[in-house]
Design a protein around this motif. Structure first.
Motif, PDB file in Angstrom:
ATOM      1  N   GLY A 147       0.793  -1.112   0.260  1.00 15.44           N
ATOM      2  CA  GLY A 147      -0.007  -0.045   0.010  1.00 15.44           C
ATOM      3  C   GLY A 147       0.710   1.258   0.004  1.00 15.44           C
ATOM      4  N   SER A 148       2.095   1.242   0.365  1.00 13.24           N
ATOM      5  CA  SER A 148       3.057   2.435   0.357  1.00 13.24           C
ATOM      6  C   SER A 148       3.946   2.345  -0.786  1.00 13.24           C
ATOM      7  N   LEU A 149       3.828   1.504  -1.569  1.00 17.73           N
ATOM      8  CA  LEU A 149       4.689   1.757  -2.827  1.00 17.73           C
ATOM      9  C   LEU A 149       4.426   2.735  -3.617  1.00 17.73           C
ATOM     10  N   HIS A 150       5.456   3.466  -4.278  1.00 17.68           N
ATOM     11  CA  HIS A 150       5.034   4.210  -5.205  1.00 17.68           C
ATOM     12  C   HIS A 150       4.522   3.616  -6.531  1.00 17.68           C
ATOM     13  N   ARG A 151       3.576   3.987  -7.221  1.00 13.51           N
ATOM     14  CA  ARG A 151       3.121   3.554  -8.391  1.00 13.51           C
ATOM     15  C   ARG A 151       3.444   4.797  -9.348  1.00 13.51           C
ATOM     16  N   VAL A 152       4.188   4.590 -10.344  1.00  9.09           N
ATOM     17  CA  VAL A 152       4.697   5.690 -11.309  1.00  9.09           C
ATOM     18  C   VAL A 152       4.081   5.477 -12.664  1.00  9.09           C
ATOM     19  N   GLY A 153       3.554   6.566 -13.218  1.00  2.00           N
ATOM     20  CA  GLY A 153       3.382   6.608 -14.613  1.00  2.00           C
ATOM     21  C   GLY A 153       2.037   5.976 -14.999  1.00  2.00           C
ATOM     22  N   PRO A 154       1.811   5.899 -16.334  1.00  2.16           N
ATOM     23  CA  PRO A 154       0.449   5.363 -16.631  1.00  2.16           C
ATOM     24  C   PRO A 154       0.388   3.760 -16.592  1.00  2.16           C
ATOM     25  N   THR A 155       1.378   3.136 -16.382  1.00  3.23           N
ATOM     26  CA  THR A 155       1.421   1.854 -16.142  1.00  3.23           C
ATOM     27  C   THR A 155       1.397   1.200 -14.738  1.00  3.23           C
ATOM     28  N   ALA A 156       1.700   2.346 -13.943  1.00  2.10           N
ATOM     29  CA  ALA A 156       1.747   2.023 -12.557  1.00  2.10           C
ATOM     30  C   ALA A 156       3.109   1.368 -12.126  1.00  2.10           C
ATOM     31  N   GLU A 157       4.192   1.683 -12.650  1.00  5.07           N
ATOM     32  CA  GLU A 157       5.357   1.030 -12.296  1.00  5.07           C
ATOM     33  C   GLU A 157       5.693   1.444 -11.097  1.00  5.07           C
ATOM     34  N   LEU A 158       6.173   0.014 -10.040  1.00  7.25           N
ATOM     35  CA  LEU A 158       6.534   0.151  -8.663  1.00  7.25           C
ATOM     36  C   LEU A 158       7.518   0.731  -8.436  1.00  7.25           C
ATOM     37  N   GLU A 159       7.873   1.528  -7.400  1.00  7.41           N
ATOM     38  CA  GLU A 159       9.179   2.160  -6.877  1.00  7.41           C
ATOM     39  C   GLU A 159       9.115   2.071  -5.451  1.00  7.41           C
ATOM     40  N   TRP A 160      10.275   1.521  -4.827  1.00  9.14           N
ATOM     41  CA  TRP A 160      10.234   1.784  -3.399  1.00  9.14           C
ATOM     42  C   TRP A 160       9.949   2.965  -2.740  1.00  9.14           C
ATOM     43  N   SER A 161       9.414   3.116  -1.591  1.00  8.53           N
ATOM     44  CA  SER A 161       9.186   4.286  -0.998  1.00  8.53           C
ATOM     45  C   SER A 161      10.184   4.040   0.415  1.00  8.53           C
TER      46      SER A 161
END
Length: 420
Positions: A146-160
């Motif tokens: 729930g706290s991962l970053h979801r970036v861009g139109p395809t919701a690519e995952l990035e650590w927070s």
């Protein structure tokens, strides 16, 4: 686009891994006790551990979907003879940036326990125990996903920073101790606060706005991604390192930064306000408004290859205004126009090169034909058959004066043959 714009999955145990289903998706096969031992006194290192010591049970987490499941390795197969032993990545190997795809991480369980006297005992778990553990850690898994970053139109995952902290709590929750009776006591689940050394890039930008690059507001996804992926030879990488390098600002060591791409995408989104960032190449080529703007900007017979920088700047302003009317902010526009002009100029260069090559070919051919003509002309003049210069000139496509000059040279010097 930040993670807030995307729906979040729910942590759950995968179908087939529950007691009600008889654990149809898992077959645990721990080694017999006689294959699991540790002899500290063995002379050779390879003789200190039994062949079953390489056996490992694990829990796996799909950070993209929230799925949790468990399994084990084959203790009978040598590690060097098999492919990956686990179904996913180890957290320590994945870094603190973008998550791999698929975003599956594995938590290997510890089986060897050493008491105060140095005596080793092994503890393997049944499917019911692993299911109970999986259920026990679901709240922590939910915090991770729930706290991962979801970036861009395809919701690519990035650590927070929070997700990384939650994962540390998840690893803590998979540790246990064994009392004198052999009973297992799992670590108490915890929800730790984010430590100060874990820093969100978005917070770093907010505290250091003077280091931000206004060009981020209209940068393309690829440009933002490249900025976030900055890796110097030494010191901090990512957005903070890239910001501080040209400003000659040093960051104190000991911090880990999270959410590089997410922070840049959020910066651009804030700069665009209620308008949507769209790459200039996509808008000008794919949208009706973009194609109309491109056609309207064209001058009949003109080529972008001949446009100076001032014309490109004028075109950029026209396209920005047209896009704004459609609720769009064009990203990468100046670079796209320069790229298009460069492409057209390359085409012109190729045409010039082809013309030059063809001209050289024709000139070489002309030299050969002239040589043949001059040789034949010399033979004909040598006949002295009574034909005048005008008659021979008509055959050789030359002027009578040139033939007369050639005849005079032959008379004076039989070896002379000027080229015409």
């Amino acid at each position: 686009m930040s993670r807030a714009a995307h729906s979040k999955p729910t942590a759950h145990v995968v179908v087939g891994y529950t007691p009600q289903e008889g654990f149809v998706a898992v077959q645990l096969s721990p080694p017999p006790a006689e294959y699991v031992w540790h002899d500290r006194q063995a002379e050779h290192y390879q003789e200190r551990f039994g062949p079953g010591n390489g056996y490992q049970q694990w829990l796996a987490v799909d950070a993209a979907t929230g799925a949790v499941w468990f399994g084990d390795t084959d203790w009978r197969t040598l590690e060097e003879e098999v492919g990956p032993r686990f179904p996913g990545h180890r957290r320590a190997d994945a870094g603190d940036g973008a998550l791999p795809s698929p975003a599956v991480f594995v938590l290997p369980l510890t089986h060897r326990v050493v008491d105060e006297q140095g005596v080793c005992t092994w503890r393997f778990f049944g499917a019911e125990e692993l299911y109970a553990l999986a259920r026990r850690i679901l709240p922590v898994v939910q915090r991770v996903i729930g706290s991962l970053h979801r970036v861009g139109p395809t919701a690519e995952l990035e650590w927070s920073a929070e997700a990384a902290t939650a994962w540390t709590d998840l690893e803590h929750g998979c540790r246990y101790t064994v009392d004198e009776t052999g009973a297992v006591a799992w670590a108490r689940p915890r929800m730790s606060g984010v430590p100060g050394w874990r820093v969100e890039v978005a917070d770093f930008l907010a505290r250091n706005p003077e280091l931000c690059d206004p060009a981020w507001a209209t940068a393309t996804d690829a440009e933002l991604d490249a900025y976030a992926a900055y890796e110097p030879d030494s010191g901090y990488g990512g957005v903070p390192g890239r910001m501080c390098a040209p400003a000659e600002v040093a960051i104190e060591e000991g911090y880990t930064f999270y959410g590089h791409r997410a922070a840049l995408y959020a910066y651009r989104a804030a700069a665009c306000g209620d308008r949507t960032p769209v790459e200039a190449s996509v808008w000008l080529r794919s949208s009706d408004a973009g194609r109309s703007s491109w056609e309207a900007a064209k001058v009949v017979g003109a080529s972008l290859a001949d446009a100076p920088d001032c014309v490109l700047a004028h075109l950029a302003e026209m396209f920005r205004a047209a896009a704004a009317d459609q609720g769009v902010v064009l990203t990468g526009l100046p670079a796209y126009l320069r790229q298009e002009r460069a492409g057209e100029r390359v085409a012109v260069d190729e045409t010039l090169c082809a013309a030059g090559e063809e001209l050289k070919r024709l000139e070489d051919l002309l030299k050969e034909i002239r040589l043949v003509r001059n040789t034949i002309l010399t033979r004909v003049l040598g006949w002295a058959d009574g034909r005048d210069d005008e008659a021979i000139a008509s055959l050789a496509a030359m002027s009578p004066a040139a033939v007369a000059e050639w005849r005079e040279r032959l008379t004076a010097d039989q070896g002379g043959s000027p080229e015409r």
